[in-house]
Enzyme design. Structure first.
Site, PDB file in Angstrom:
ATOM      1  N   CYS A 214       0.839  -1.201   0.000  1.00 38.69           N
ATOM      2  CA  CYS A 214       0.000   0.000   0.000  1.00 38.69           C
ATOM      3  C   CYS A 214       0.873   1.250   0.000  1.00 38.69           C
ATOM      4  CB  CYS A 214      -0.912  -0.004   1.222  1.00 38.69           C
ATOM      5  SG  CYS A 214      -1.839   1.537   1.409  1.00 38.69           S
TER       6      CYS A 214
ATOM      7  N   GLU B 294      -6.042  -3.545  -2.875  1.00 39.54           N
ATOM      8  CA  GLU B 294      -5.882  -2.107  -3.109  1.00 39.54           C
ATOM      9  C   GLU B 294      -6.503  -1.721  -4.448  1.00 39.54           C
ATOM     10  OE1 GLU B 294      -5.361   1.284  -1.841  1.00 39.54           O
ATOM     11  OE2 GLU B 294      -3.807   0.150  -0.806  1.00 39.54           O
TER      12      GLU B 294
END
Length: 609
Positions: free
Chosen positions: A205, A277
């Site tokens: 991330c 994500e």
């Protein structure tokens, strides 16, 4: 004849085990001229990740992800609209509110990882990273307040947000592949392992956001009043890059004492986090018209026609190298086995020499041909008519080269079975198989047709290559064919597509013969000078790879080459609900990509949404 300058190393499979290094297709210069870049990472992103130690786990995981998931994230409607500065504020507010849920889970996961860490330095690093997350939460709160949203008012998490946060907190609790939770861990090493797993699930991330920040920074330079300037600046900042490097270095440190199996688990967690994500970005509601995915842009206004070259666009080796090697090995097997050669083949050594001479002559004359077709001065804008006229020279050259190959007898005596086996073993470019598989699954629901236009001497090789990976359904293949007596090649070629002119005329005829009540929108994907006319005739021409000859010829005739992502951001700026297509044939602009994942993300969207 296929363009020999475009060849890579021979295909490594048993049928070609004895391929000669003297083959034109294995020359160093050719390999270097066609080397693909890794992923779509910008030079700035590559430089920053290079700071992480060579061979580090974090760097390996990111390199694997940036060729696929990073492209899928960047090409989502949310990121493209945000980059183009026409994302509606309501959509951005909703994203910020969802990101707040994620950041709270991130902070909690850091806290849990800190409890599991066994080293004071590791705990201090985790604490510092957690502090930066809390600062990011404060930024989000100020943004929400600035835009009239009460940051204390709870906005329920979406399904994609919950899926991500549940995964992250479960990992931090030690619930990985059925292992014990961290509260049941006995030894410090067991707890440290959970800390490594948790950081492995958090690192992607950080790196992805740093990557996106750098990719989007260029659009701030184009628009000083960009409404999302603060958001982009946050993730493009040196402070955020430092945080990304810090967590990558922490992951490397925590991974040092792990086994290969445990590192594999971290790799899977990293990949899963990247997919989640992408799902998170894909789930952000964007109500306005968008240029990507193209399937969404087309529906229901357009029928989508997708065209692709084959050799070195889809494959990692040129098919002419494959077919020549089959012929040479067939001759070797016949002579070694004492079989009566009824087709009067030459000895394998003579055959290879003949092929090498043909290749050498082709390469020498090809360079001369390129010089002849180029205009003396560079055109300021696309000069399509002069380009077509110039490529007539190349067309005659290609036809003559094919005639030489046929007259030599090199292609005589191959069995259909060997050709099909070679096709089955052909290695496709990374992401290509997945794209064609998804096209096959979604073709009817998306109202699209897909065609392959190729110089390949034997279309059966192409059919076998796509069939072996489950991509043949609905695929229309247009290429040359070998003539066979029974199941053995005669050495003759049924010549259907030999030159750039043949390709573009076939392209036009397919478009004109397509029966559709909706307007047609065409995409052509190619990699060489032979594709140039089709690339320009298509509404969207996509160049994969880095052919210097293609760019040289294109530039001389006024063609511009634009990376696909910024090109789409510009199109997104132009887009309104009412206007006609923002894509136009013969615009003189071709879009460049470095992987099939970019093409997949642009045309179909994410695999994971």
């Amino acid at each position: 004849m296929l363009v020999l300058r475009r060849l890579r190393l021979p295909l490594p499979h048993p049928l070609l085990a004895s391929s000669s290094s003297s083959s034109r297709w294995s020359s160093t210069s050719v390999v270097q001229s066609k080397r693909r870049r890794v992923g779509m990472a910008s030079s700035s992103s590559a430089a920053s990740t290079a700071v992480v130690a060579e061979g580090s786990a974090a760097r390996r995981f990111w390199i694997a992800a940036c060729t696929r998931e990073a492209a899928f994230a960047a090409y989502t409607p949310f990121i493209l609209s945000l980059a183009a500065a026409n994302l509606r504020l309501d959509a951005f507010r909703h994203y910020i509110a969802q990101d707040v849920h994620f950041l709270h889970a991130f902070a909690r996961a850091y806290e849990m990882a800190e409890d599991c860490a066994d080293d004071d330095d590791e705990r201090a690093t985790i604490a510092a990273l957690r502090k930066s997350i809390l600062q990011e939460l404060n930024l989000h709160a100020s943004v929400l307040k600035e835009w009239g949203v009460d940051p204390t008012k709870e906005i329920p998490p979406s399904a994609a947000t919950t899926k991500y946060t549940d995964f992250l907190l479960a990992t931090a609790a030690g619930k990985v592949n059925g292992t014990k939770g961290s509260d049941k861990m006995v030894t410090p090493f067991e707890k440290t392992k959970i800390a490594a797993y948790t950081v492995g699930a958090m690192t992607p991330c950080m790196r992805l956001y740093a990557y996106l920040g750098k990719e989007l920074m260029v659009f701030l330079k184009q628009d000083e009043n960009h409404p999302y300037k603060k958001w982009i600046n946050t993730y493009a900042s040196s402070d955020f890059e430092d945080n990304a490097l810090q967590i990558e270095e922490l992951l490397d440190k925590l991974s040092v004492s792990l086994t290969g199996e445990e590192l594999e688990i971290i790799g899977k967690l990293y990949q899963q986090a990247m997919k989640l994500e992408v799902e998170f970005f894909s789930a952000q509601a964007v109500d306005e018209p968008v240029v990507a995915p193209l399937s969404r842009y087309c529906d229901p206004k357009y029928k989508l026609l997708i065209f692709s070259d084959f050799d070195l666009t889809c494959t990692v080796v040129d098919s002419s190298a494959i077919l020549a090697e089959i012929a040479i090995l067939t001759s070797q097997k016949a002579s070694q086995g004492g079989i009566d050669n009824t087709l009067d083949r030459t000895k394998s050594t003579d055959l290879r020499n003949s092929w090498n001479l043909l290749s050498k002559q082709y390469m020498e004359e090809y360079e001369e041909c390129m010089e002849k077709l180029l205009p003396p001065e560079e055109s300021k804008s696309l000069d399509y008519d002069q380009l077509y006229k110039g490529l007539e020279v190349l067309a005659e050259f290609e036809k003559l080269a094919n005639s030489r190959v046929v007259d030599s007898g090199v292609l005589r005596g191959m069995s259909l079975e060997d050709i099909r086996k070679a096709g089955e073993r052909l290695i496709l470019q990374g992401g290509c198989k997945n794209f064609f598989q998804k096209i096959g699954e979604k073709r009817e629901s998306l109202n699209l047709d897909i065609h392959v236009l190729s110089y390949c001497w034997c279309a059966e090789l192409i059919r076998s290559a796509f069939s072996s990976v489950g991509c043949l359904d609905g695929l229309n293949i247009h290429s040359n064919e070998f003539a066979f007596e029974g199941s053995v090649s005669t050495g003759q070629i049924e010549r259907k597509i030999q030159s750039p002119l043949d390709k573009v005329e076939k392209f036009k005829s397919i478009k004109s013969e397509t029966d559709s009540t909706a307007r047609l929108l065409s995409v052509y994907i190619g990699d060489s000078v032979g594709d140039l006319l089709c690339l320009l005739e298509a509404d969207i021409g996509i160049v994969i790879g880095s052919s210097t000859s293609l760019r040289r010829v294109g530039k001389q005739f006024g063609v511009s080459f634009v990376p696909l992502f910024p090109g789409l951001v510009e199109k997104q700026r132009q887009l309104t609900a009412e206007e006609a297509s923002v894509f136009e044939a013969r615009s003189g602009v071709l879009y460049t990509v470095s992987s099939w994942s970019e093409i997949h993300a642009f045309i179909l969207g994410s695999d994971f949404s």
